[in-house]
Design an enzyme around this catalytic site. Structure first.
Site, PDB file in Angstrom:
ATOM      1  N   LYS A 258      54.974  -7.394  15.617  1.00 43.22           N
ATOM      2  CA  LYS A 258      55.090  -5.929  15.543  1.00 43.22           C
ATOM      3  C   LYS A 258      54.553  -5.432  14.203  1.00 43.22           C
ATOM      4  O   LYS A 258      55.009  -5.844  13.145  1.00 43.22           O
ATOM      5  CB  LYS A 258      56.565  -5.523  15.707  1.00 43.22           C
ATOM      6  CG  LYS A 258      56.829  -4.031  15.445  1.00 43.22           C
ATOM      7  CD  LYS A 258      58.305  -3.665  15.656  1.00 43.22           C
ATOM      8  CE  LYS A 258      58.585  -2.237  15.200  1.00 43.22           C
ATOM      9  NZ  LYS A 258      60.008  -1.858  15.348  1.00 43.22           N
ATOM     10  N   LYS A 270      64.549   9.404  12.131  1.00 47.39           N
ATOM     11  CA  LYS A 270      65.637   8.644  11.507  1.00 47.39           C
ATOM     12  C   LYS A 270      66.285   9.458  10.392  1.00 47.39           C
ATOM     13  O   LYS A 270      65.640  10.330   9.817  1.00 47.39           O
ATOM     14  CB  LYS A 270      65.062   7.359  10.868  1.00 47.39           C
ATOM     15  CG  LYS A 270      64.617   6.287  11.837  1.00 47.39           C
ATOM     16  CD  LYS A 270      64.089   5.070  11.083  1.00 47.39           C
ATOM     17  CE  LYS A 270      63.624   3.982  12.024  1.00 47.39           C
ATOM     18  NZ  LYS A 270      64.708   3.387  12.838  1.00 47.39           N
ATOM     19  N   GLU A 342      59.989   2.360  19.347  1.00 46.59           N
ATOM     20  CA  GLU A 342      58.528   2.308  19.432  1.00 46.59           C
ATOM     21  C   GLU A 342      57.965   0.897  19.390  1.00 46.59           C
ATOM     22  O   GLU A 342      56.893   0.629  19.918  1.00 46.59           O
ATOM     23  CB  GLU A 342      57.914   3.144  18.282  1.00 46.59           C
ATOM     24  CG  GLU A 342      57.773   2.434  16.926  1.00 46.59           C
ATOM     25  CD  GLU A 342      59.086   1.988  16.295  1.00 46.59           C
ATOM     26  OE1 GLU A 342      60.130   2.550  16.673  1.00 46.59           O
ATOM     27  OE2 GLU A 342      59.070   1.077  15.455  1.00 46.59           O
ATOM     28  N   ARG A 344      58.831  -1.853  20.871  1.00 42.23           N
ATOM     29  CA  ARG A 344      58.692  -2.441  22.199  1.00 42.23           C
ATOM     30  C   ARG A 344      57.478  -1.871  22.941  1.00 42.23           C
ATOM     31  O   ARG A 344      56.923  -2.526  23.821  1.00 42.23           O
ATOM     32  CB  ARG A 344      60.000  -2.246  22.986  1.00 42.23           C
ATOM     33  CG  ARG A 344      60.398  -0.800  23.143  1.00 42.23           C
ATOM     34  CD  ARG A 344      61.864  -0.635  23.536  1.00 42.23           C
ATOM     35  NE  ARG A 344      62.778  -0.868  22.419  1.00 42.23           N
ATOM     36  CZ  ARG A 344      64.103  -0.840  22.500  1.00 42.23           C
ATOM     37  NH1 ARG A 344      64.696  -0.581  23.664  1.00 42.23           N
ATOM     38  NH2 ARG A 344      64.852  -1.062  21.439  1.00 42.23           N
TER      39      ARG A 344
HETATM   40  N1  BES Z   1      62.262  -0.581  13.218  1.00 39.44           N
HETATM   41  C1  BES Z   1      63.469  -0.226  13.876  1.00 39.44           C
HETATM   42  C2  BES Z   1      64.506  -1.362  13.818  1.00 39.44           C
HETATM   43  C3  BES Z   1      65.042  -1.712  12.456  1.00 39.44           C
HETATM   44  C4  BES Z   1      66.201  -1.144  11.984  1.00 39.44           C
HETATM   45  C5  BES Z   1      64.395  -2.651  11.688  1.00 39.44           C
HETATM   46  C6  BES Z   1      66.695  -1.498  10.748  1.00 39.44           C
HETATM   47  C7  BES Z   1      64.887  -3.007  10.436  1.00 39.44           C
HETATM   48  C8  BES Z   1      66.042  -2.432   9.968  1.00 39.44           C
HETATM   49  C9  BES Z   1      63.191   0.073  15.341  1.00 39.44           C
HETATM   50  O1  BES Z   1      61.961   0.641  15.619  1.00 39.44           O
HETATM   51  C10 BES Z   1      64.202   1.065  15.787  1.00 39.44           C
HETATM   52  O2  BES Z   1      64.212   2.143  15.277  1.00 39.44           O
HETATM   53  N2  BES Z   1      65.041   0.682  16.767  1.00 39.44           N
HETATM   54  C11 BES Z   1      66.043   1.541  17.274  1.00 39.44           C
HETATM   55  C12 BES Z   1      66.059   1.398  18.779  1.00 39.44           C
HETATM   56  C13 BES Z   1      66.948   2.379  19.473  1.00 39.44           C
HETATM   57  C14 BES Z   1      66.385   3.783  19.355  1.00 39.44           C
HETATM   58  C15 BES Z   1      67.067   1.973  20.918  1.00 39.44           C
HETATM   59  C16 BES Z   1      67.378   1.120  16.692  1.00 39.44           C
HETATM   60  O3  BES Z   1      67.619  -0.081  16.546  1.00 39.44           O
HETATM   61  O4  BES Z   1      68.166   1.983  16.348  1.00 39.44           O
HETATM   62 ZN    ZN Z   2      60.452   0.183  14.315  1.00 39.70          ZN
HETATM   63 MN    MN Z   3      61.945   2.731  15.407  1.00 32.18          MN
END
Ligand code: BES
Ligand code: ZN
Ligand code: MN
Length: 493
Positions: A258, A270, A342, A344
């Site tokens: 990724k 976020k 995003e 995925r």
């Molecule tokens: N890049 C983030 C995941 C992440 C969070 C990596 C903290 C490193 C540290 C990913 O793209 C994300 O935002 N995932 C969301 C998914 C949710 C919206 C289903 C998450 O984990 O909150």
């Molecule tokens: Zn991400």
């Molecule tokens: Mn994200």
């Protein structure tokens, strides 16, 4: 940073710091593991270290001034604990890492080394991996490079096995450092086009073919995930394919990483706190680039294909909306219910392409979910698979390489939550078990019979706390050593 072997006697070695392994002893002082010192020198050293407070426990670092008869300016006792009877070597790697970090800034470091390969390997690796710093973006405050050279003192002339080990570890370490550098690079300096360039530069001069998809090529090939995620940013997305195909290889390892160069969450934005850490959302891509480089440099006899989908996830008037439906490379339509899920989406395109080649083993690494940290904490990556044997193989390789992972289940019970009223799939499922849910989403793009392993490195790839052992603050290089280890195991002799 360079690591070399030398056969000079520890007492006669001129250096800023001489590192000596110590362990708890029954009596008052400590056991000193120092070949080449006389019995009297060892005894005096043990006494001096003990009176400075050393106990020999794992991870302890004790610095004492120069001793008569020993040329080093300072001596550092490296607490190893009961390392001779330990099962794994991680504590050993971390202990030597602590000691090397404690002498950062000194120019010449010598370590009295354990000469047998099973101990020399973790000692050398822990020492090297600890000697890292990221100063590319320091301006006026730029200082000296910490620990520019480390000499491992072995008794007698270095053996061919020792020399081979050190050159292998030099390759692995420089690749881990590349992955750390890419993660640490600020997001304004590393948009997708620059990450694609970095991938190309990393393998320049090596027998690796590089193909890059620009926006027109991504449109031509129907990569709706990469395009959808990238469309909100003025920095366009890319897809990079790295191919290493040495003669005589019988197995094919496919690696997907990724590469979100910055994840704001997009329209599903976020919170502000720690959003800067989302510069590390390309840790999987960094690991793939670094691993392909290392595997090609080592000349391993295994075909390796690296896939790096890369985009910047930004909110804007052109960004993807929650509710948009996009079509992935394999034709699956996805309703984007949350633009922050995003990773995925870009992985779906790359996995869809990778499986067409039917590799022996397909592994992806991704900073995919916050849920990884909730489930396994900051240092243990989650390993998921559609194939029990492949998952066990990757977990065992991670253990051997010294990376902490744990197997997690991809139950079909996670799947119905991804049903969409409008499209084939929604991009979010249940809040609970979010790491496995994301894995189940990815599995939709893997045909039956294709061995595939997904590693969620969300938190382990970026250390937001203080440095520990051989792990610095910031980018850690997670998954690089595991990838190289898997390739070494798949390589034909
Ligand atoms: N890049 C983030 C995941 C992440 C969070 C990596 C903290 C490193 C540290 C990913 O793209 C994300 O935002 N995932 C969301 C998914 C949710 C919206 C289903 C998450 O984990 O909150
Ligand atoms: Zn991400
Ligand atoms: Mn994200």
């Amino acid at each position: 940073m360079t690591l070399t072997l030398a056969a000079t006697s520890p007492a006669a070695t001129v250096c800023d710091a001489l590192l000596v392994g110590i362990a708890p002893a029954k009596g008052k002082t400590v056991d000193v593991y120092a070949h080449g010192l006389t019995a009297a020198q060892s005894r005096k050293l043990a006494e001096a270290l003990a009176s400075a407070g050393a106990t020999g426990k794992a991870g302890e670092v004790t610095r004492i001034p120069a001793q008569t008869g020993i040329k080093a300016k300072t001596i550092v006792g490296v607490g190893l604990g009961e390392f001779r009877t330990m099962k794994g070597f991680e504590s050993f790697r971390r202990s030597i890492g602590n000691a090397v970090r404690s002498v950062a800034g000194m120019k010449k470091i010598a370590i009295i080394a354990t000469p047998d390969i099973p101990h020399l390997r973790p000692l050398a690796l822990g020492a090297q991996l600890a000697a890292y710093s990221f100063t590319a973006h320091k301006g006026k405050s730029k200082g000296a490079t910490p620990v520019p050279s480390i000499v491992l003192l072995v008794p007698g002339a270095a053996t061919p096995e020792q020399k081979e080990l050190i050159s292998e570890l030099n390759v692995i370490t420089s690749s881990v450092f590349l992955a750390r550098d890419l993660v640490n690079t600020p997001p304004n300096a590393l948009p997708p086009v620059e990450l694609a360039k970095a991938a190309k530069d990393a393998v320049a001069g090596l027998p690796v073919k590089v193909t890059t998809w620009d926006v027109a090529a991504l449109k031509r090939d129907g990569c709706g995930g990469i395009l959808g995620v990238g469309q909100g940013s003025t920095n366009p997305p890319r897809l990079v394919k790295l191919e290493y195909a040495p003669a005589g290889a019988t197995k094919h390892l496919s690696l997907v990483g990724k590469g979100i160069t910055f994840d704001t969450g997009g329209i599903s934005i976020k919170p502000a706190a720690q959003m800067d850490e989302m510069k590390g959302d390309m840790g999987g891509a960094a690991a793939v680039i670094a691993a392909v480089k290392a595997i090609a440099e080592l000349g391993l006899k295994v075909k390796v294909t690296g896939w790096v989908p890369t985009a910047e996830n930004m909110p804007s008037g052109e960004a993807m909306r929650p509710g948009d439906v996009i079509t992935m490379f394999d034709g699956t339509t996805v309703e984007v219910l949350n633009t922050d899920a995003e990773g995925r989406l870009i992985l779906a395109d790359a996995l869809g392409m990778a499986v067409l080649e039917k590799p022996t083993l397909l592994i992806d690494a991704a900073t995919l979910t916050g849920a990884q940290g909730v489930a396994l904490g900051s240092r243990i990556s989650g390993v998921m698979s559609n194939d029990d044997e492949a998952r066990a193989q990757v977990c065992a390789a991670a253990d051997a390489a010294g990376e902490e992972v744990w197997p997690m289940p991809l139950s079909e019970d996670f799947r119905p939550a991804f049903d969409s009223a409008t499209a084939d799939l929604a991009n979010i499922g249940d809040r609970f078990g979010g790491m496995m849910g994301a894995g189940v989403f990815l599995q939709e793009f893997i045909p039956k019979g294709q061995p595939w392993v997904h590693i969620d490195i969300a938190r382990p790839s970026f250390n937001d706390k203080a440095a520990y052992g051989y792990t610095p603050k910031g980018g850690t290089g997670a998954a690089v050593r595991t990838f190289v280890q898997v390739a070494q195991e798949l390589a034909t002799e």
